[in-house]
Write an enzyme that holds these catalytic residues in place. Structure first.
Site, PDB file in Angstrom:
ATOM      1  CD  GLU A  25      13.226   1.941  10.085  1.00 47.52           C
ATOM      2  OE1 GLU A  25      13.625   3.033  10.536  1.00 47.52           O
ATOM      3  OE2 GLU A  25      13.771   0.863  10.335  1.00 47.52           O
TER       4      GLU A  25
ATOM      5  CE  LYS B  39      -2.122   3.375   2.558  1.00 51.60           C
ATOM      6  NZ  LYS B  39      -1.761   4.324   1.518  1.00 51.60           N
TER       7      LYS B  39
ATOM      8  CD  GLU C 289       9.500  14.049  10.829  1.00 54.75           C
ATOM      9  OE1 GLU C 289       8.363  13.586  10.990  1.00 54.75           O
ATOM     10  OE2 GLU C 289      10.432  13.405  10.308  1.00 54.75           O
TER      11      GLU C 289
ATOM     12  CB  VAL D 124       0.532   7.036  10.830  1.00 57.88           C
ATOM     13  CG1 VAL D 124      -0.037   5.806  10.138  1.00 57.88           C
ATOM     14  CG2 VAL D 124      -0.281   8.266  10.463  1.00 57.88           C
ATOM     15  N   GLY D 125       2.533   5.530  12.938  1.00 66.33           N
ATOM     16  CA  GLY D 125       3.241   4.315  13.362  1.00 66.33           C
ATOM     17  C   GLY D 125       2.688   3.779  14.681  1.00 66.33           C
TER      18      GLY D 125
ATOM     19  CD  GLN E  78       4.685  18.684   5.470  1.00 63.94           C
ATOM     20  OE1 GLN E  78       3.976  17.757   5.853  1.00 63.94           O
ATOM     21  NE2 GLN E  78       5.473  19.344   6.308  1.00 63.94           N
TER      22      GLN E  78
ATOM     23  N   GLY F  94       6.705   5.853   7.994  1.00 63.45           N
ATOM     24  CA  GLY F  94       5.847   7.033   7.965  1.00 63.45           C
ATOM     25  C   GLY F  94       6.019   7.814   9.252  1.00 63.45           C
ATOM     26  CB  SER F  95       3.975  10.458  10.738  1.00 59.75           C
ATOM     27  OG  SER F  95       2.733   9.785  10.742  1.00 59.75           O
TER      28      SER F  95
ATOM     29  CB  CYS G 180      12.958  10.012   7.780  1.00 62.52           C
ATOM     30  SG  CYS G 180      14.002   9.020   6.711  1.00 62.52           S
TER      31      CYS G 180
HETATM   32  P1  NAD Z   1       2.222   9.103   7.123  1.00 58.61           P
HETATM   33  O1  NAD Z   1       2.453   8.520   8.461  1.00 58.61           O
HETATM   34  O2  NAD Z   1       1.176  10.134   6.987  1.00 58.61           O
HETATM   35  O3  NAD Z   1       1.849   7.961   6.068  1.00 58.61           O
HETATM   36  C1  NAD Z   1       2.673   6.829   5.856  1.00 58.61           C
HETATM   37  C2  NAD Z   1       1.837   5.725   5.232  1.00 58.61           C
HETATM   38  O4  NAD Z   1       0.890   5.264   6.204  1.00 58.61           O
HETATM   39  C3  NAD Z   1       1.020   6.179   4.017  1.00 58.61           C
HETATM   40  O5  NAD Z   1       0.984   5.141   3.060  1.00 58.61           O
HETATM   41  C4  NAD Z   1      -0.347   6.405   4.619  1.00 58.61           C
HETATM   42  O6  NAD Z   1      -1.408   6.325   3.682  1.00 58.61           O
HETATM   43  C5  NAD Z   1      -0.409   5.273   5.626  1.00 58.61           C
HETATM   44  N1  NAD Z   1      -1.398   5.448   6.694  1.00 58.61           N
HETATM   45  C6  NAD Z   1      -2.012   6.586   7.103  1.00 58.61           C
HETATM   46  N2  NAD Z   1      -2.874   6.313   8.111  1.00 58.61           N
HETATM   47  C7  NAD Z   1      -2.781   4.984   8.366  1.00 58.61           C
HETATM   48  C8  NAD Z   1      -3.406   4.098   9.292  1.00 58.61           C
HETATM   49  N3  NAD Z   1      -4.291   4.536  10.176  1.00 58.61           N
HETATM   50  N4  NAD Z   1      -3.061   2.789   9.266  1.00 58.61           N
HETATM   51  C9  NAD Z   1      -2.130   2.323   8.396  1.00 58.61           C
HETATM   52  N5  NAD Z   1      -1.527   3.115   7.483  1.00 58.61           N
HETATM   53  C10 NAD Z   1      -1.847   4.423   7.455  1.00 58.61           C
HETATM   54  O7  NAD Z   1       3.647   9.650   6.622  1.00 58.61           O
HETATM   55  P2  NAD Z   1       3.989  10.444   5.303  1.00 58.61           P
HETATM   56  O8  NAD Z   1       3.451  11.837   5.421  1.00 58.61           O
HETATM   57  O9  NAD Z   1       3.643   9.643   4.097  1.00 58.61           O
HETATM   58  O10 NAD Z   1       5.595  10.484   5.399  1.00 58.61           O
HETATM   59  C11 NAD Z   1       6.282  11.395   6.186  1.00 58.61           C
HETATM   60  C12 NAD Z   1       6.747  10.757   7.486  1.00 58.61           C
HETATM   61  O11 NAD Z   1       7.471   9.576   7.206  1.00 58.61           O
HETATM   62  C13 NAD Z   1       7.700  11.642   8.256  1.00 58.61           C
HETATM   63  O12 NAD Z   1       7.369  11.587   9.617  1.00 58.61           O
HETATM   64  C14 NAD Z   1       9.055  10.998   8.017  1.00 58.61           C
HETATM   65  O13 NAD Z   1      10.023  11.251   9.002  1.00 58.61           O
HETATM   66  C15 NAD Z   1       8.683   9.568   7.954  1.00 58.61           C
HETATM   67  N6  NAD Z   1       9.713   8.808   7.251  1.00 58.61           N
HETATM   68  C16 NAD Z   1      10.502   7.986   8.000  1.00 58.61           C
HETATM   69  C17 NAD Z   1      11.524   7.269   7.390  1.00 58.61           C
HETATM   70  C18 NAD Z   1      12.411   6.353   8.183  1.00 58.61           C
HETATM   71  O14 NAD Z   1      13.031   5.490   7.592  1.00 58.61           O
HETATM   72  N7  NAD Z   1      12.515   6.499   9.483  1.00 58.61           N
HETATM   73  C19 NAD Z   1      11.724   7.381   6.003  1.00 58.61           C
HETATM   74  C20 NAD Z   1      10.889   8.234   5.283  1.00 58.61           C
HETATM   75  C21 NAD Z   1       9.873   8.933   5.921  1.00 58.61           C
END
Ligand code: NAD
Length: 496
Positions: free
Chosen positions: A249, A174, A384, A231-232, A330, A227-228, A283
């Protein structure tokens, strides 16, 4: 304008929902890239079923044979690098040099992991009993859910999908809603490289519908999420009841420490690249720079002059050095943090505004922004922002610099600029992050080393390198007793 489909059980097909969403260029909102499937929980269920069926045969394909398909896939991505990079710049805005780098990272990861097809080493060890053989082997787990962000649209999916496949798992992928085209490009390559039907499935759509359904499913054995942090945390909670493996991550608030003996030209070059590369939407972005008071004034003056001179615009233009923010939300977040920084009493040294000239009006552009004299506990130094905003914080000593560096909730990447080997090694040891650089910025990871962070950045797993195999496989210990009699470990100790 093209309509793109989900890929489930080897078929490109519309979502059960009958709904679509638009993918637009953040540098030019009138550029509609395509429409994509706004999938439902029912689509997720079908994809998981397909992946579960495919698992029963894929896990038995010898890993070196699986690898041959992945080598082919890496070659195909390499052949299409330029067109994939252009698609990526259109859908998420970073400049062409960077999107080429993103695609290159997927190529590197795919070649590297394909090599692991012949190298999934276990251990053979002596048994404590006679005529008994002991070894450990890696086993695949089953269906893996891959949930990815938009800032590395091909690299991050490759970090997850390819190690999952080489270990013998199947995948439901996804991608982020801002970058579905790069996901389609990558999955098409895997299909073309001969990966059998059902082994990789793509379901596009929102996090709430698609991501939640994947996290909650009992049939999914691994969720690998980037992701964030917010959400993580939700993903971790949703996955907990089924005890599936969860690899997270998440966010970062990375620091560059510039000591008084640093090569300042090099440090400024690194801070520009680390802070404003990908418009600060990495990130690993160097969003904090802690500078020793001995060079503070000089550093800030020269850093600000360089940031002011950065050319902001459409990433397809070779003259552009920094692209747009990914979305209006953003951009508004960035603008809100500029106000927060001002209200907290930090000094706005440059930037601070959205760009609204004719060249910029149809995109989400913001000036490269530097706050100086930032207090380490201010919100702009702690949270962040994910935009082109760098906080410069003065420090009086090495120890204070390291303490400030560690004083954030995150722990992804850190770096130090110094000519002093002793300081460099102490910083390497004492900064609580998963990645560390000496005389280089906080970005620049290579695929054959582990990637990930501590504290609120990660939950103890690593991707990339052979460490990624630990996410997508489980150890099985195997004992073969060829003595022909019952031998009891820890009990029959006298029998030598
Ligand atoms: P996000 O958390 O908004 O989304 C990440 C993914 O999760 C997307 O595919 C999104 O659709 C999905 N998602 C959203 N809600 C969800 C839910 N309830 N259940 C499951 N999945 C869901 O993040 P973003 O805006 O796409 O990316 C930016 C963030 O990602 C920043 O915080 C950045 O630091 C982080 N990031 C971390 C790394 C790392 O390796 N540590 C790398 C790249 C980005």
């Amino acid at each position: 304008m093209t309509t793109h489909y989900n890929f489930i059980d080897g078929e490109w097909a519309p979502s059960d929902s009958g709904e679509l969403f638009e993918n637009r260029n953040p540098a030019r909102r009138d550029h509609l890239i395509g429409t994509f499937q706004k999938s439902s929980a029912r689509d997720v269920e079908r994809a998981i079923d397909a992946a579960a069926r495919a698992y029963s045969t894929w896990r038995l394909v010898p890993a070196p044979r699986r690898a041959e398909m992945l080598f082919r896939a890496a070659q195909l991505v390499a052949e299409r690098k330029e067109s994939f990079a252009r698609d990526m710049t259109c859908e998420m805005g970073k400049v062409l040099d960077e999107t080429r780098g993103d695609v290159q990272e997927a190529i590197d990861m795919t070649f590297f992991m394909a090599g692991e097809g012949r190298r999934q080493y276990g251990q053979t060890v002596p048994s404590e009993l006679r005529d008994k053989f002991a070894m450990s082997i890696r086993q695949p787990l089953g269906v893996c859910a891959v949930i990815t962000p938009w800032n590395f649209p091909m690299a991050i999916p490759s970090w997850k999908i390819i190690p999952a496949l080489i270990c013998g798992n199947t995948v439901v992928f996804k991608p982020a809603t801002h970058t579905p085209l790069s996901a389609v490009n990558f999955v098409k390559v895997l299909e073309e490289a001969g990966v059998p039907r059902g082994v990789v499935n793509l379901v596009t759509g929102g996090g709430e519908e698609v991501g939640s359904a994947l996290s909650a499913s009992n049939a999914v054995r691994v969720v690998s999420f980037t992701g964030s942090t917010e959400v993580g945390r939700t993903v971790a909670q949703k996955t907990a009841p089924s005890f599936k493996k969860v690899h997270l991550e998440m966010g970062g608030k990375n620091v560059v420490i510039v000591m008084a003996d640093a090569d300042l030209d090099l440090a400024i070059e690194g801070c520009l690249w680390g802070g404003f590369g990908t418009t600060g939407q990495r990130c690993t972005a160097a969003s904090r720079v802690v500078v020793h008071e001995g060079v503070y004034r000089d550093f800030v003056g020269r850093f600000v002059a360089r940031a002011r001179a950065l050319r902001v615009g459409d990433g397809l233009d070779p003259a552009t050095q920094m692209g747009p923010s990914i979305s209006r939300e953003q951009l508004e977040t960035v603008m809100a943090y500029v106000e927060i920084g001002r209200a907290e009493g930090a000094r706005l040294a440059c930037g601070g505004h959205a760009l609204e000239s004719a060249e910029h009006a149809s995109g989400y552009f913001h000036e490269p922004t530097i706050f100086a004299d930032v207090g380490p506990r201010m919100r702009i130094a702690q949270e962040e922002i994910f935009g082109p905003v760098v906080s410069v914080i003065p420090c009086r000593s090495f120890d204070e610099g390291v303490a400030i560096g560690n004083d954030v909730p995150y722990g992804l990447s850190a770096s130090i600029y110094t000519q002093d080997l002793n300081q460099a090694f102490r910083a390497m040891r004492d900064l609580d992050t998963g990645i560390f650089y000496v005389n280089a910025p906080t970005i620049g990871a290579e695929v054959h080393l582990p990637f990930g962070g501590t504290k609120a950045t990660g939950n103890g797993h690593r991707e990339a390198g052979t460490a990624a195999l630990d996410v997508f496989s489980e150890w099985k210990s195997v004992y073969v007793d060829f003595s022909g009699r019952l031998q009891r470990a820890q009990i029959d100790t006298a029998d030598v």
